[in-house]
Design a protein around this motif. Structure first.
Motif, mmCIF file in Angstrom:
data_model
loop_
_atom_site.group_PDB
_atom_site.id
_atom_site.type_symbol
_atom_site.label_atom_id
_atom_site.label_comp_id
_atom_site.label_asym_id
_atom_site.label_seq_id
_atom_site.Cartn_x
_atom_site.Cartn_y
_atom_site.Cartn_z
ATOM 1 N N THR A 1 -2.346 5.424 -10.789
ATOM 2 C CA THR A 1 -3.475 4.529 -10.512
ATOM 3 C C THR A 1 -4.585 4.664 -11.551
ATOM 4 N N LEU A 2 -4.521 5.705 -12.399
ATOM 5 C CA LEU A 2 -5.536 5.849 -13.444
ATOM 6 C C LEU A 2 -5.202 5.025 -14.682
ATOM 7 N N GLY B 1 0.824 -1.214 0.000
ATOM 8 C CA GLY B 1 0.000 0.000 0.000
ATOM 9 C C GLY B 1 0.852 1.255 0.000
ATOM 10 N N ASP B 2 0.231 2.357 0.370
ATOM 11 C CA ASP B 2 0.834 3.690 0.314
ATOM 12 C C ASP B 2 2.198 3.728 1.001
ATOM 13 N N LEU C 1 -6.381 5.353 7.805
ATOM 14 C CA LEU C 1 -6.742 6.339 6.779
ATOM 15 C C LEU C 1 -5.717 6.353 5.647
ATOM 16 N N ARG C 2 -6.214 6.571 4.434
ATOM 17 C CA ARG C 2 -5.347 6.599 3.254
ATOM 18 C C ARG C 2 -5.724 7.791 2.375
ATOM 19 N N ASP C 3 -4.704 8.336 1.670
ATOM 20 C CA ASP C 3 -5.009 9.402 0.701
ATOM 21 C C ASP C 3 -5.738 8.827 -0.506
ATOM 22 N N ASN C 4 -5.336 7.636 -0.943
ATOM 23 C CA ASN C 4 -6.027 6.933 -2.030
ATOM 24 C C ASN C 4 -6.202 7.803 -3.276
ATOM 25 N N PRO C 5 -5.094 8.372 -3.794
ATOM 26 C CA PRO C 5 -5.229 9.330 -4.894
ATOM 27 C C PRO C 5 -5.544 8.658 -6.235
ATOM 28 N N ALA C 6 -6.238 9.404 -7.091
ATOM 29 C CA ALA C 6 -6.429 8.989 -8.487
ATOM 30 C C ALA C 6 -5.339 9.691 -9.273
ATOM 31 N N HIS D 1 0.862 7.655 -7.498
ATOM 32 C CA HIS D 1 0.801 7.045 -6.173
ATOM 33 C C HIS D 1 2.144 6.395 -5.886
ATOM 34 N N ARG E 1 3.540 4.867 -9.376
ATOM 35 C CA ARG E 1 2.656 4.289 -10.396
ATOM 36 C C ARG E 1 1.441 5.200 -10.541
#
Lengths: 98, 416
Positions: free
Chosen positions: A73-74, A20-21, A45-50, A53, A71
């Motif tokens: 993620t889109l 993960g992050d 909690l995660r930023d989880n960006p589109a 990353h 990478r």
């Protein structure tokens, strides 16, 4: 996906395990007065960006090193990879030369 | 728009020129009492129950694309209530009951087909765990039957019972589970909500929230600002992206889940079969296509498409379970974005911002929850109290330790 391992060259992502992050490398200070909430945020909690990353991949079927892979993620495009030990090392700020 | 046999005959005789769209295409009003962000199954169901059951008016559903373009049109259509934990199972059984009455409720053919689901087990320990799960299902009022190997063989003789790695010892059967036509569910709720006066606004992407003194005032969209006393976000897959615009970080990672459908075949698979040990599950659609899938790809993704290693893994799982499908040709495969939460369970709760509510974290199992999720979210939006079956789906459960971790995998989303 092919991950450009800094020591082994392009390796199939199937050889890796995903954690993960990459910010998970920065563990909160346990002695801080806000340690309780800091650790809760750190664990859950995660930023989880589109988009771009930075993330931790473990080369389980290879040299068992941890990498920080950048990478998108889109698109799944891999923009780079470095050893996690290098990424975790504090950056040395250089004095500007005169 | 309403349907009747008379109307069908009349339209047949007049060249089918009189059919109208199932819902209006309204311009957004300057403000609403309640705005739902996300026109998927959950958002549409929320709007429907707000208007129908809770008597609310001035409701809008804002959808970035078109109705049914997201996860409600990308899932594998399975409905079931075979969970274990007390925070989950009553909610999913409530959903199952709503499925059973859905078509009468909406007067729309959602093709709910209770053809049963069987979860296979391979060891004594797994059998004991499934027996316990079956008992938990009974406690919530659901149905469950533990099938031994012989009883299972009667029902599904075509499985490979003597697989060397995972010999099949039996299964947990829920006869009331089954499948539903996913698009029909979206259309049925959209039509129902529209007939009750809900504005369904498509091609309207939320680009920001207007928040003032800790209270939400409305949303910025690609079609201008829309004021709202309350905003409900139901955008699972993209919850983190949308809530980040309100400055909120969530206990969620977005992952991609792939699904597959074969060419149409004659009926061969009677219900839904899940082979958890081999990361594979399958059912057969009414058109005859084998609909199947497996695990998530396992890394953060917003791409709505997966990669080949999981395609191979799913195909191998299918071949290990039922070699008879080996000659079936794959027709299509696709991916959908899922909100993988930190304990594998969903969130239906208020947020730190007054008037802003969140429905998300559905992992890879949101479709079966559609009716109950809509009902519970409508209950929360209308009354500010959680529905009795959804009290455990709190956003703060991670801080308080009340996680609902069916898998027991901890805060590692790709393991749930």
């Amino acid at each position: 996906m092919l991950i450009p391992h800094p020591l082994l060259g392009l390796r199939d992502a199937e050889e890796f395990v995903y954690l993960g992050d990459a910010s998970l490398m920065q563990r909160p200070d346990p002695d801080s007065p806000t340690a309780l909430t800091d650790f809760c945020d750190y664990v859950f909690l995660r930023d989880n960006p589109a988009g771009v990353h930075r993330e931790l991949w473990f080369h389980e079927q290879g040299d068992r090193s941890w990498l920080v892979v950048t990478r998108n993620t889109l698109t799944h495009e891999i923009l780079g990879a470095e050893l996690a030990t290098d990424a975790a090392r504090p950056t040395v700020t250089q004095e500007p030369s005169a | 728009m309403k349907f009747s046999a008379l109307r069908v005959v009349k339209e047949a005789l007049t060249g089918h020129k009189g059919w109208k769209p199932l819902w209006r295409n309204p311009q957004p009003q300057p403000d609403y009492d309640i705005v739902i962000v996300g026109g998927g199954g959950h958002g549409l169901a929320t709007a429907y129950y707000l208007a129908k059951t809770f008597g609310k008016a001035r409701i809008a559903v804002l959808e970035k694309g078109w109705i049914g373009s997201g996860n409600v049109g990308r899932n594998t259509t399975i409905v079931r209530s075979n969970y274990l934990l007390p925070g989950n199972q009553p909610f999913y059984e409530f959903s199952m009951k709503l499925w059973e009455g859905l078509e009468q409720e909406l007067n729309f053919n959602a093709m709910v087909s209770q053809r049963g689901i069987i979860n296979l087990f391979h060891t004594d320990a797994q059998r004991d765990a499934f027996r316990r799960r079956g008992n938990a299902m009974h406690l919530s009022g659901a149905d469950a039957v533990l099938l031994d190997r012989d009883a299972l063989r009667q029902k599904v003789p075509f499985l490979n019972y003597d697989n060397a790695r995972f010999p099949i010892k039996g299964g947990l059967w829920q006869p009331r589970a089954g499948t539903a036509r996913h698009d029909g569910v979206a259309w049925g709720y959209a039509r129902g909500a529209d007939m009750l006066g809900v504005d369904i606004i498509q091609n309207c992407e939320v680009t920001g929230f207007r928040i003032n003194a800790g209270r939400v005032r409305g949303v910025e969209t690609t079609r201008g600002y829309i004021g709202a006393a309350k905003v409900g976000v139901a955008v699972a897959g993209s919850s983190s992206r949308v809530m980040a615009m309100a400055g909120q970080r969530l206990p969620i990672e977005s992952h991609v889940l792939q699904a597959f459908v074969s060419e149409g075949l004659k009926p061969v698979i009677p219900g839904v079969i899940t082979f958890g040990a081999g990361h594979f599950y399958i059912s057969q659609s009414d058109k005859g296509g084998l609909v199947f899938g497996g695990d998530i790809d396992g890394y953060n993704s917003y791409a709505q498409r997966g990669n080949l290693p999981v395609v191979e893994d799913v195909a191998q799982g299918g071949m290990a379970l039922m070699p008879m499908i080996g000659r079936a040709r794959l027709l299509r495969s696709w991916g959908g974005l899922v909100d993988m939460s930190m304990d594998g369970s969903p969130i239906i709760d208020r947020t730190a911002i007054d008037g802003l509510y969140l429905n998300g974290g559905w992992c890879y199992g949101g479709f079966k929850a559609t009716p109950a999720s809509g009902f519970a979210f409508a209950h929360l939006l209308a009354t500010d109290r959680p529905h009795e079956t959804a009290t455990a789906y709190r956003l703060d459960r991670f801080a308080t330790g009340h996680v609902i971790d069916e898998r027991g995998a901890g805060a590692q989303p790709n393991l749930h």
